[in-house]
Design a protein around this motif. Sequence first.
Motif, PDB file in Angstrom:
ATOM      1  N   ASN A   1      94.285  37.651  64.728  1.00  0.00           N
ATOM      2  CA  ASN A   1      93.295  37.854  65.784  1.00  0.00           C
ATOM      3  C   ASN A   1      91.901  38.064  65.201  1.00  0.00           C
ATOM      4  N   ILE A   2      91.838  38.823  64.125  1.00  0.00           N
ATOM      5  CA  ILE A   2      90.534  39.089  63.503  1.00  0.00           C
ATOM      6  C   ILE A   2      90.008  37.822  62.834  1.00  0.00           C
ATOM      7  N   ALA A   3      90.910  37.080  62.176  1.00  0.00           N
ATOM      8  CA  ALA A   3      90.495  35.858  61.480  1.00  0.00           C
ATOM      9  C   ALA A   3      89.867  34.860  62.451  1.00  0.00           C
ATOM     10  N   LEU A   4      90.413  34.791  63.658  1.00  0.00           N
ATOM     11  CA  LEU A   4      89.874  33.857  64.655  1.00  0.00           C
ATOM     12  C   LEU A   4      88.398  34.128  64.927  1.00  0.00           C
TER      13      LEU A   4
ATOM     14  N   ASP B   1      88.272  32.317  51.202  1.00  0.00           N
ATOM     15  CA  ASP B   1      87.868  32.788  52.534  1.00  0.00           C
ATOM     16  C   ASP B   1      88.931  33.690  53.132  1.00  0.00           C
ATOM     17  N   ASP B   2      90.196  33.277  53.012  1.00  0.00           N
ATOM     18  CA  ASP B   2      91.300  34.073  53.557  1.00  0.00           C
ATOM     19  C   ASP B   2      91.318  35.461  52.936  1.00  0.00           C
ATOM     20  N   GLU B   3      91.132  35.511  51.617  1.00  0.00           N
ATOM     21  CA  GLU B   3      91.165  36.804  50.922  1.00  0.00           C
ATOM     22  C   GLU B   3      90.000  37.672  51.354  1.00  0.00           C
ATOM     23  N   ARG B   4      88.846  37.036  51.510  1.00  0.00           N
ATOM     24  CA  ARG B   4      87.650  37.763  51.914  1.00  0.00           C
ATOM     25  C   ARG B   4      87.829  38.325  53.339  1.00  0.00           C
ATOM     26  N   MET B   5      88.397  37.461  54.200  1.00  0.00           N
ATOM     27  CA  MET B   5      88.619  37.889  55.584  1.00  0.00           C
ATOM     28  C   MET B   5      89.572  39.062  55.644  1.00  0.00           C
ATOM     29  N   ARG B   6      90.625  38.993  54.837  1.00  0.00           N
ATOM     30  CA  ARG B   6      91.622  40.051  54.853  1.00  0.00           C
ATOM     31  C   ARG B   6      91.024  41.359  54.350  1.00  0.00           C
ATOM     32  N   ALA B   7      90.240  41.276  53.303  1.00  0.00           N
ATOM     33  CA  ALA B   7      89.605  42.481  52.764  1.00  0.00           C
ATOM     34  C   ALA B   7      88.670  43.095  53.806  1.00  0.00           C
ATOM     35  N   GLU B   8      87.934  42.235  54.475  1.00  0.00           N
ATOM     36  CA  GLU B   8      87.000  42.690  55.515  1.00  0.00           C
ATOM     37  C   GLU B   8      87.780  43.308  56.686  1.00  0.00           C
ATOM     38  N   ALA B   9      88.860  42.643  57.083  1.00  0.00           N
ATOM     39  CA  ALA B   9      89.669  43.151  58.198  1.00  0.00           C
ATOM     40  C   ALA B   9      90.227  44.526  57.851  1.00  0.00           C
ATOM     41  N   ILE B  10      90.706  44.679  56.613  1.00  0.00           N
ATOM     42  CA  ILE B  10      91.280  45.968  56.205  1.00  0.00           C
ATOM     43  C   ILE B  10      90.197  47.047  56.231  1.00  0.00           C
TER      44      ILE B  10
ATOM     45  N   ILE C   1      98.078  45.716  60.204  1.00  0.00           N
ATOM     46  CA  ILE C   1      97.396  44.423  59.999  1.00  0.00           C
ATOM     47  C   ILE C   1      98.322  43.215  60.179  1.00  0.00           C
ATOM     48  N   ASP C   2      99.587  43.339  59.782  1.00  0.00           N
ATOM     49  CA  ASP C   2     100.485  42.192  59.918  1.00  0.00           C
ATOM     50  C   ASP C   2     101.453  42.318  61.091  1.00  0.00           C
ATOM     51  N   GLN C   3     101.170  43.263  61.966  1.00  0.00           N
ATOM     52  CA  GLN C   3     101.977  43.430  63.186  1.00  0.00           C
ATOM     53  C   GLN C   3     101.401  42.551  64.296  1.00  0.00           C
TER      54      GLN C   3
ATOM     55  N   ALA D   1      87.095  46.532  65.742  1.00  0.00           N
ATOM     56  CA  ALA D   1      87.154  46.169  64.325  1.00  0.00           C
ATOM     57  C   ALA D   1      86.871  44.681  64.156  1.00  0.00           C
ATOM     58  N   ARG D   2      87.439  43.893  65.045  1.00  0.00           N
ATOM     59  CA  ARG D   2      87.239  42.436  64.985  1.00  0.00           C
ATOM     60  C   ARG D   2      85.760  42.081  65.147  1.00  0.00           C
ATOM     61  N   GLY D   3      85.114  42.721  66.107  1.00  0.00           N
ATOM     62  CA  GLY D   3      83.684  42.465  66.305  1.00  0.00           C
ATOM     63  C   GLY D   3      82.870  42.862  65.093  1.00  0.00           C
ATOM     64  N   LEU D   4      83.204  44.008  64.493  1.00  0.00           N
ATOM     65  CA  LEU D   4      82.457  44.482  63.323  1.00  0.00           C
ATOM     66  C   LEU D   4      82.614  43.540  62.140  1.00  0.00           C
ATOM     67  N   CYS D   5      83.788  42.884  62.055  1.00  0.00           N
ATOM     68  CA  CYS D   5      84.040  41.947  60.954  1.00  0.00           C
ATOM     69  C   CYS D   5      83.075  40.764  60.988  1.00  0.00           C
ATOM     70  N   THR D   6      82.500  40.469  62.130  1.00  0.00           N
ATOM     71  CA  THR D   6      81.533  39.373  62.197  1.00  0.00           C
ATOM     72  C   THR D   6      80.147  39.850  61.754  1.00  0.00           C
ATOM     73  N   ARG D   7      80.045  41.126  61.373  1.00  0.00           N
ATOM     74  CA  ARG D   7      78.781  41.719  60.894  1.00  0.00           C
ATOM     75  C   ARG D   7      77.628  41.466  61.865  1.00  0.00           C
ATOM     76  N   PRO D   8      77.801  41.932  63.108  1.00  0.00           N
ATOM     77  CA  PRO D   8      76.771  41.646  64.116  1.00  0.00           C
ATOM     78  C   PRO D   8      75.485  42.434  63.892  1.00  0.00           C
ATOM     79  N   LYS D   9      74.404  41.890  64.417  1.00  0.00           N
ATOM     80  CA  LYS D   9      73.151  42.656  64.480  1.00  0.00           C
ATOM     81  C   LYS D   9      73.220  43.588  65.679  1.00  0.00           C
TER      82      LYS D   9
END
Length: 260
Positions: free
Chosen positions: A100-103, A126-135, A147-149, A165-173
């Motif tokens: 969900n976060i990766a999307l 990218d996948d690794e970066r996304m996962r680190a950011e999601a965590i 995370i994997d549920q 958390a998902r919104g924050l992962c996009t690093r919004p202004k």
Amino acid sequence: MSTPLLRFESVVKRFGGLTAVNDISFVVGQGEIVGLIGPNGSGKSTLANLATGASVPDAGAIYLGEQRLTGMAPWRIARLGVARTFQMLRLFPSMTVAQNIALAMQPGLQSGYPASILRTAAARRDDERMRAEAIEMLRLFELERFIDQPATALSIGQQRLVELARGLCTRPKVFVLDEPAAGLSPPMVDRLIEVIQRMRTDYGVTVLLVEHVMRVVQTVCDRVVVLDYGEKIADARPSEAVNDPRVIEAYLGVGKATHA
Ligand SMILES: Nc1ncnc2c1ncn2[C@@H]1O[C@H](COP(=O)(O)OP(=O)(O)OP(=O)(O)O)[C@@H](O)[C@H]1O
Ligand SMILES: [Mg+2]
């Protein structure tokens, strides 16, 4: 006040004969946390939809800095740094929290869609970066163990926090939150309050917060804009707004402002 970041200029939105938002102007300054409150149906979600391009005003415009957002597609507005959460949950139930976060993060990535399919080295990075950011972001809410549920393994309250958390992962202004405290237990509300404050201090995010739970509004907001039947009836510090006779009258008998 700080530099204006998100600016509503004489915004009007009608639905048939109903004027849901009537000539609303206000500014959210860089680094500010501004509350948007008002009784049910006063136009709060409509303004959130207008700010993020989900709908288009009948008059007026919304700006991010000097950039006019009005008329842009929602994905472009998102890419410029305006994220949001919805009043209703928008997670894909059968997908995991990570998926969900990766999307949400995919559009900003270097390698893009075709590379992901080919499993190139860039896509794996990218996948690794996304996962680190999601965590990192899930950790803010103590939800990293999920995370994997699948999303459905979480309570409704936890799913709402995953959306944050998902919104924050996009690093919004700018992060537009539509009733993030709805459905949260009091301890989760405490966590939410802390995270909204950290959005500013740790991540430099400017927040427009639609919220009925006054404990949240009064704790985190620098200012509140109060709507009633689509009209702006106050723009003041929370402590001033709650004592404003017009605001008290708007809420009287409505009983929706809660103190959970
Ligand atoms: N798509 C739509 N079509 C028709 N009317 C709408 C639509 N969206 C909102 N409205 C109406 O516009 C008014 C403002 O609605 P809005 O959802 O912005 O209120 P709100 O302040 O977010 O309320 P709540 O606190 O209940 O979430 C309401 O009268 C609502 O019924
Ligand atoms: Mg609403």
